[in-house]
Design a protein around this motif. Structure first.
Motif, short mmCIF file in Angstrom:
data_model
loop_
_atom_site.label_atom_id
_atom_site.label_comp_id
_atom_site.label_asym_id
_atom_site.label_seq_id
_atom_site.Cartn_x
_atom_site.Cartn_y
_atom_site.Cartn_z
N TYR A 107 -13.78 -40.69 40.06
CA TYR A 107 -14.21 -41.79 39.21
C TYR A 107 -15.36 -41.35 38.31
CZ TYR A 107 -15.26 -46.63 37.92
OH TYR A 107 -15.46 -47.81 37.22
N MET A 108 -16.34 -40.66 38.88
CA MET A 108 -17.49 -40.19 38.09
C MET A 108 -17.06 -39.14 37.07
SD MET A 108 -19.94 -42.07 38.87
CE MET A 108 -21.21 -41.25 37.94
N GLN A 109 -16.15 -38.25 37.47
CA GLN A 109 -15.66 -37.23 36.55
C GLN A 109 -14.94 -37.87 35.37
OE1 GLN A 109 -13.13 -34.29 38.34
NE2 GLN A 109 -12.61 -33.35 36.38
N THR A 110 -14.11 -38.84 35.64
CA THR A 110 -13.38 -39.55 34.59
C THR A 110 -14.35 -40.29 33.67
OG1 THR A 110 -11.46 -39.82 36.03
CG2 THR A 110 -11.60 -41.28 34.13
N LEU A 111 -15.35 -40.93 34.28
CA LEU A 111 -16.35 -41.64 33.50
C LEU A 111 -17.09 -40.68 32.56
CD1 LEU A 111 -17.71 -44.36 33.01
CD2 LEU A 111 -19.29 -43.82 34.85
N CYS A 112 -17.46 -39.52 33.06
CA CYS A 112 -18.15 -38.52 32.22
C CYS A 112 -17.24 -38.05 31.07
CB CYS A 112 -18.60 -37.34 33.07
SG CYS A 112 -19.97 -37.73 34.16
N GLU A 113 -15.95 -37.84 31.36
CA GLU A 113 -15.02 -37.42 30.32
C GLU A 113 -14.91 -38.48 29.23
OE1 GLU A 113 -11.32 -36.67 32.30
OE2 GLU A 113 -12.12 -34.94 33.40
N ILE A 114 -14.84 -39.74 29.62
CA ILE A 114 -14.73 -40.83 28.65
C ILE A 114 -16.00 -40.92 27.81
CG2 ILE A 114 -14.58 -43.35 28.41
CD1 ILE A 114 -12.70 -43.28 30.88
N ILE A 115 -17.16 -40.77 28.45
CA ILE A 115 -18.44 -40.82 27.74
C ILE A 115 -18.53 -39.66 26.74
CG2 ILE A 115 -20.94 -40.51 28.00
CD1 ILE A 115 -20.66 -42.13 30.64
N ASP A 116 -18.14 -38.45 27.17
CA ASP A 116 -18.18 -37.29 26.27
C ASP A 116 -17.26 -37.51 25.07
OD1 ASP A 116 -19.99 -35.98 27.89
OD2 ASP A 116 -18.46 -34.73 28.88
N LYS A 117 -16.06 -38.01 25.32
CA LYS A 117 -15.10 -38.26 24.25
C LYS A 117 -15.63 -39.30 23.27
CE LYS A 117 -10.26 -39.45 23.52
NZ LYS A 117 -9.01 -39.85 24.15
N LYS A 118 -16.22 -40.35 23.79
CA LYS A 118 -16.76 -41.41 22.93
C LYS A 118 -17.98 -40.93 22.16
CE LYS A 118 -16.88 -45.61 21.38
NZ LYS A 118 -15.85 -46.12 20.51
N SER A 119 -18.84 -40.15 22.81
CA SER A 119 -20.07 -39.69 22.14
C SER A 119 -19.75 -38.77 20.97
CB SER A 119 -21.01 -39.01 23.12
OG SER A 119 -20.45 -37.80 23.60
N THR A 121 -17.37 -39.21 18.90
CA THR A 121 -16.88 -40.02 17.78
C THR A 121 -17.97 -40.93 17.20
OG1 THR A 121 -16.11 -41.80 19.22
CG2 THR A 121 -14.53 -40.05 18.72
N VAL A 122 -19.09 -41.06 17.91
CA VAL A 122 -20.16 -41.95 17.47
C VAL A 122 -21.26 -41.10 16.82
CG1 VAL A 122 -21.92 -43.56 18.23
CG2 VAL A 122 -19.67 -43.62 19.27
N SER A 123 -21.70 -41.53 15.65
CA SER A 123 -22.80 -40.81 14.98
C SER A 123 -24.04 -41.68 14.98
CB SER A 123 -22.40 -40.45 13.56
OG SER A 123 -22.13 -41.60 12.81
N GLU A 124 -25.16 -41.07 15.30
CA GLU A 124 -26.43 -41.82 15.32
C GLU A 124 -27.02 -41.88 13.94
OE1 GLU A 124 -29.45 -41.14 18.25
OE2 GLU A 124 -27.96 -40.34 19.62
N GLU A 125 -27.71 -42.96 13.67
CA GLU A 125 -28.42 -43.12 12.40
C GLU A 125 -29.76 -42.46 12.48
OE1 GLU A 125 -27.39 -44.79 9.51
OE2 GLU A 125 -25.43 -44.87 10.45
#
Length: 125
Positions: A107-119, A121-125
């Motif tokens: 569960y934690m590994q999957t959560l980290c993968e999803i966070i990495d994938k999302k991060s 695609t997101v750009s900080e201002e």
């Protein structure tokens, strides 16, 4: 106007046995399908009892399969899986058994993968 022919209990039993053999089904899904086929409530209950007796419908097996599949294939989280099981009116005992299928480290590994994938695609201002 055309009317569909009502199925007999034996015809419905045969049809639903194939329906359940194809993939795991909850009692709610089976009941809904039987009503769609035009069976009356006492006939629906008779067919469901027979399907449970013959092990075509098994709530615990469905819950385990549902939780494991939604986690591994769709990457659903625990809360979303719980809500899905509630929609299928699964008992608390079977929900606990199903949630035990999800290993904490996976569960934690999957959560980290999803966070990495999302991060990425997101750009900080």
């Amino acid at each position: 106007m055309t009317y569909k022919k009502r199925l007999s209990v034996n015809e419905a039993l045969t049809k639903l046995a194939r329906y359940c053999a194809y993939q795991e089904r909850s009692q709610v899904q089976v009941r809904q399908k039987l009503y769609e086929l035009g069976l009356y409530s006492d006939e629906v209950e008779e067919v469901i009892v027979k399907l449970i007796t013959d092990d075509f419908v098994n709530e615990e097996r469905f819950a385990r399969s549902y939780a494991g599949g939604k986690f591994r294939l769709k990457k659903w989280g625990r809360i979303k899986i719980l809500e899905g099981l509630k929609q299928h009116q699964i008992s608390n005992y079977c929900v606990k058994k199903a949630m035990a299928e999800i290993d904490d480290s996976d569960y934690m590994q999957t959560l980290c993968e999803i966070i990495d994938k999302k991060s990425s695609t997101v750009s900080e201002e």
